[in-house]
Design an enzyme around this catalytic site. Structure first.
Site, short mmCIF file in Angstrom:
data_model
loop_
_atom_site.label_atom_id
_atom_site.label_comp_id
_atom_site.label_asym_id
_atom_site.label_seq_id
_atom_site.Cartn_x
_atom_site.Cartn_y
_atom_site.Cartn_z
N LYS A 140 0.84 -1.20 0.00
CA LYS A 140 0.00 0.00 0.00
C LYS A 140 0.88 1.25 0.00
CE LYS A 140 -0.39 0.27 5.04
NZ LYS A 140 -1.30 0.39 6.19
N ARG A 199 -11.37 1.06 15.17
CA ARG A 199 -11.11 1.81 13.95
C ARG A 199 -11.98 1.28 12.82
NH1 ARG A 199 -5.06 2.39 11.38
NH2 ARG A 199 -5.52 0.26 10.78
N TYR A 219 16.57 30.81 5.38
CA TYR A 219 15.44 31.60 5.86
C TYR A 219 15.59 31.98 7.33
CZ TYR A 219 12.61 31.04 1.66
OH TYR A 219 12.11 31.11 0.38
N MET A 250 11.51 24.78 0.72
CA MET A 250 10.71 23.96 -0.18
C MET A 250 11.55 23.19 -1.19
SD MET A 250 7.53 25.03 -2.68
CE MET A 250 6.50 25.59 -1.32
#
Length: 382
Positions: A35, A136, A269, A322
């Site tokens: 998965k 769940r 930054y 980023m």
């Protein structure tokens, strides 16, 4: 190509599968969990490798994931571990996917789809998911009799398997695991008392494969272990796992620029990393858009993530942004533009794994691996 990539060792994946096979024995079926794009490793390539190694079952989250495997030529059984959504029933039948079911409407939806598709296989196999205490997904214990009656009325459906999921198999001192196992055994006894004999009973995940052989049953569902990781075994009865696995994925980039920076200069930054002496700063084309967790940024307490350059550990300098991350490579002999930088993996005697990132980010290796984004190409090798 932008020089940031992940290397996936199919040889390591095969060795990990063999380790699981040796651990559980030949009589136990392995449902290889692929998965979430095989935990970020590439589901199609990993499933093909595992199928060639002998895997006959694959675990996925969604119908979409299952269809993608079928369209790639995977011929083994595919278990939809979290079922399917309304309107997907015909796709489930068409692609011979095996759904976990626990909702009334899932039974009715499959019945209606079978009526529309006379050529669909009959009886169609399903696995009933039980809630043994995780609260769940799954049929609650007090609804099991009613749910079985509903399934029994669907003549074209066959209960092939019964499954549940353990909340804390890695916690050796947890009585809750024993309670879940007892509830599962009681449900099995109830089914057998009604004359039902499903082929598979299964509730073992990677942690249970490593530590709880009594719970292997007919099938196990290893996930993270196939990719070389395990949760830390905890508790007063903690033991060293007999399951020896190795990380499958390495993550790398290259230096695209080198900056000579004077003493007392802030970089990145908000200028959070301040050089203490004249320094050499490497610019790397990788950032949080690639999945490099921002919690690995250098912090005021002097802690933060490391990278490997020419076999040496170097600190991430300042904040992960980023698209760009900086590293302080002062003192690394011969460092140059184009040098390979290891984000995850080994270089010489040094190694950084997903656990190291996870501990700095306050999370688990699963998230670190799954978050490596699609813009990081996977290169498959031995």
């Amino acid at each position: 190509m932008r020089p940031t990539w992940a290397e996936v060792s199919l040889g390591a994946l095969r060795r990990n599968y063999r380790a699981v096979r040796e651990r559980v024995g030949e009589r136990v079926t392995i449902c290889a969990v692929v998965k979430a794009d095989a935990y970020g490793h590439g589901a199609i390539e990993c499933a093909r490798t595992l199928e060639a190694e002998g895997a006959t079952w694959f675990g996925v989250t969604s119908t979409e994931e299952g269809v993608r495997l079928r369209e790639a030529g995977i011929g083994g059984r595919i278990l939809l571990m979290t079922g399917f959504w309304r309107g997907e029933e015909e796709e489930v039948l068409r692609h011979r996917l095996t759904p976990a079911v626990w909702e009334w409407w899932q039974v009715g939806g499959l019945e209606a789809a079978l009526n529309k598709m006379p050529g669909a296989p009959r009886p169609f196999p399903i696995h009933i998911k039980l809630d043994t205490g995780m609260a769940r997904l799954g049929v609650p214990e007090h609804y099991l009799k009613l749910f079985l009656n509903r399934v029994a009325s669907a003549k074209d459906l066959e209960i092939e398997g019964v499954m549940s999921h353990l909340a804390s198999a890695e916690a050796m001192g947890s009585d809750e695991v024993e309670r879940q196992a007892a509830r599962f055994a009681e449900s099995e006894q109830f089914l057998r008392g009604r004359g039902l004999a499903p082929r598979y009973f299964h509730l073992s995940n990677s942690a249970a494969v490593a530590t709880r052989p009594a719970l292997f049953r007919d099938m196990v569902r290893p996930g993270i272990a196939l990719y070389g990781y395990q949760l830390k075994i905890t508790g007063s009865r903690a033991v060293e796992s007999a399951l020896k696995v190795e990380p499958v994925l390495s993550w790398k980039t290259r230096i695209i620029s080198l900056r000579e920076v004077g003493a007392g200069q802030g970089v990145g930054y908000n200028l959070t990393y301040v050089t203490q002496s004249p320094s050499k700063i490497a610019v790397l084309p990788v950032g949080y858009a690639d999945g490099l967790n921002r919690h690995l940024s250098w912090r005021a307490d002097g802690k933060g993530g490391s990278l490997l350059v020419r076999g040496e550990r170097v600190p991430i300098a300042g904040r992960v942004s980023m698209d760009i991350t900086l590293a302080d490579v002062t003192g690394v002999k011969g460092v140059n533009v184009g040098d390979e930088v290891t984000i995850l993996g080994s270089d010489g005697e040094q190694c950084i794994d997903a656990w190291e990132h996870a501990q700095l980010a306050g999370t688990v290796p699963y998230e670190i691996l799954c978050n490596i984004s699609k813009r990081v190409p996977r290169k498959f090798c031995e």
